[in-house]
Design a protein around this motif. Structure first.
Motif, PDB file in Angstrom:
ATOM      1  N   GLN A   1       0.778  -1.282  -0.100  1.00 52.54           N
ATOM      2  CA  GLN A   1      -0.137  -0.028   0.069  1.00 52.54           C
ATOM      3  C   GLN A   1       0.855   1.357  -0.018  1.00 52.54           C
ATOM      4  OE1 GLN A   1      -3.226  -0.270  -0.491  1.00 52.54           O
ATOM      5  NE2 GLN A   1      -3.321  -2.321  -0.445  1.00 52.54           N
TER       6      GLN A   1
ATOM      7  N   LYS B   1       0.591   4.484  -0.045  1.00 50.57           N
ATOM      8  CA  LYS B   1       0.637   5.739   0.894  1.00 50.57           C
ATOM      9  C   LYS B   1       1.232   5.552   2.251  1.00 50.57           C
ATOM     10  CE  LYS B   1      -2.653   9.120   2.492  1.00 50.57           C
ATOM     11  NZ  LYS B   1      -2.514   8.873   4.006  1.00 50.57           N
ATOM     12  N   THR B   2       0.956   4.170   2.784  1.00 49.04           N
ATOM     13  CA  THR B   2       1.376   3.820   4.045  1.00 49.04           C
ATOM     14  C   THR B   2       2.717   3.446   4.074  1.00 49.04           C
ATOM     15  OG1 THR B   2      -0.841   2.813   4.509  1.00 49.04           O
ATOM     16  CG2 THR B   2       1.052   2.099   5.688  1.00 49.04           C
ATOM     17  N   PHE B   3       3.195   3.094   2.659  1.00 43.26           N
ATOM     18  CA  PHE B   3       4.610   2.658   2.745  1.00 43.26           C
ATOM     19  C   PHE B   3       5.518   3.942   2.867  1.00 43.26           C
ATOM     20  CE2 PHE B   3       8.151   2.464  -0.247  1.00 43.26           C
ATOM     21  CZ  PHE B   3       8.920   1.638   0.266  1.00 43.26           C
TER      22      PHE B   3
ATOM     23  N   GLU C   1       4.357   7.037   3.970  1.00 39.97           N
ATOM     24  CA  GLU C   1       4.582   7.764   5.161  1.00 39.97           C
ATOM     25  C   GLU C   1       5.456   7.142   6.273  1.00 39.97           C
ATOM     26  OE1 GLU C   1      -0.168   9.220   4.850  1.00 39.97           O
ATOM     27  OE2 GLU C   1       0.435   7.548   5.713  1.00 39.97           O
ATOM     28  N   GLU C   2       5.401   5.598   6.186  1.00 43.24           N
ATOM     29  CA  GLU C   2       6.233   4.900   7.281  1.00 43.24           C
ATOM     30  C   GLU C   2       7.526   5.132   6.997  1.00 43.24           C
ATOM     31  OE1 GLU C   2       4.750   1.233   7.389  1.00 43.24           O
ATOM     32  OE2 GLU C   2       2.797   1.344   8.838  1.00 43.24           O
TER      33      GLU C   2
ATOM     34  N   LYS D   1       8.868   8.734   7.952  1.00 42.48           N
ATOM     35  CA  LYS D   1       8.811   8.788   9.360  1.00 42.48           C
ATOM     36  C   LYS D   1      10.051   8.102  10.269  1.00 42.48           C
ATOM     37  CE  LYS D   1       6.166   7.262  13.337  1.00 42.48           C
ATOM     38  NZ  LYS D   1       4.851   6.311  13.695  1.00 42.48           N
TER      39      LYS D   1
ATOM     40  N   ASP E   1      -3.125   6.888  -2.393  1.00 39.59           N
ATOM     41  CA  ASP E   1      -3.216   5.432  -2.196  1.00 39.59           C
ATOM     42  C   ASP E   1      -3.167   4.632  -3.285  1.00 39.59           C
ATOM     43  OD1 ASP E   1      -2.428   3.451  -0.433  1.00 39.59           O
ATOM     44  OD2 ASP E   1      -4.746   3.227   0.392  1.00 39.59           O
TER      45      ASP E   1
ATOM     46  N   GLU F   1      -2.299   0.347  -4.529  1.00 43.39           N
ATOM     47  CA  GLU F   1      -1.522  -0.900  -4.368  1.00 43.39           C
ATOM     48  C   GLU F   1      -0.777  -1.471  -5.369  1.00 43.39           C
ATOM     49  OE1 GLU F   1      -3.646  -4.495  -2.005  1.00 43.39           O
ATOM     50  OE2 GLU F   1      -3.697  -5.148  -4.346  1.00 43.39           O
TER      51      GLU F   1
END
Length: 220
Positions: free
Chosen positions: A82, A84-86, A88-89, A92, A111, A113
């Motif tokens: 994913q 977007k999550t990838f 952001e993390e 971070k 986002d 996939e």
């Protein structure tokens, strides 16, 4: 014989510098987390941070393997990511790295996939974001942008540094080419190899101040 010997020693020196450069990214994250972790921290937080440390240690191992086998084809371990999550993390994690903790990092990602190797892609992002931070003035913002495009996904890393000379655009992805003091010139070359192994491209756009590195990843 002396000339050949000197050339071989120079090549070994370049390779050693490249190994140090590539390993420094995850090691810096590990050290950053270790400096802030405490035995009295919330157990859930500690569990999350220990998982990150374990993953980054795994990155060190894979980076070393990649560089030792630099001329061999890359082996990917694709999975559903994913984006977007990838992104952001991944960004971070930079906040705990020495020399990067004061950087202003912004993520604007849509986002999507994608079937990709997350460890390899994280290695690409570490290199591009670290380069952007080091090229920018202290306190300047670095942006990471992600969006779907033509069935695939495009990632831009934008800095506010001095930019890249037009005559160097075609050379910055060459192994061992670097104009940054202390740079090995392997980081961008490794990035290009990883992105190409995914069937994508990585390019640079720079006119005047600032640079934009664009990673384009196709859908499977």
């Amino acid at each position: 014989r002396r000339l050949v010997h000197n050339e071989r020693m120079a090549a070994i020196g370049h390779l050693a510098a490249g190994v140090a450069h590539e390993l420094n990214n995850p090691i810096a994250i590990i050290r950053g987390y270790l400096k802030t972790m405490g035995a009295k921290d919330d157990p859930a937080t500690l569990e999350e941070e220990l998982a990150i440390l374990d993953e980054e240690a795994g990155h060190c191992q894979r980076i070393a393997e990649d560089l030792l086998a630099y001329a061999r084809p890359l082996e990917l371990r694709p999975e559903r990511v994913q984006m977007k999550t990838f992104l952001e993390e991944t960004v971070k994690r930079f906040h705990g790295s020495p020399g990067v903790q004061d950087a202003q990092l912004d993520v604007y990602a849509q986002d999507f996939e994608l079937c990709a190797d997350p460890t390899r892609l994280r290695q690409v992002m570490h290199n591009l974001v670290l380069n952007a931070v080091q090229a920018s003035p202290q306190g300047a913002r670095v942006a990471v942008l992600g969006r779907p495009d033509d069935g695939g996904y495009v990632i831009d890393v934008v800095d506010h540094g001095p930019g890249i000379a037009v005559e160097d655009h075609g050379r910055i992805f060459e192994p061992f080419f670097s104009k940054r003091k202390g740079g090995s010139g392997l980081g961008l070359s490794v990035c290009q190899g990883i992105v190409r192994a995914h069937g994508g491209t990585v390019t640079v756009h720079s006119e005047g101040e600032g640079a934009r590195f664009r990673v384009r990843l196709p859908a499977p």
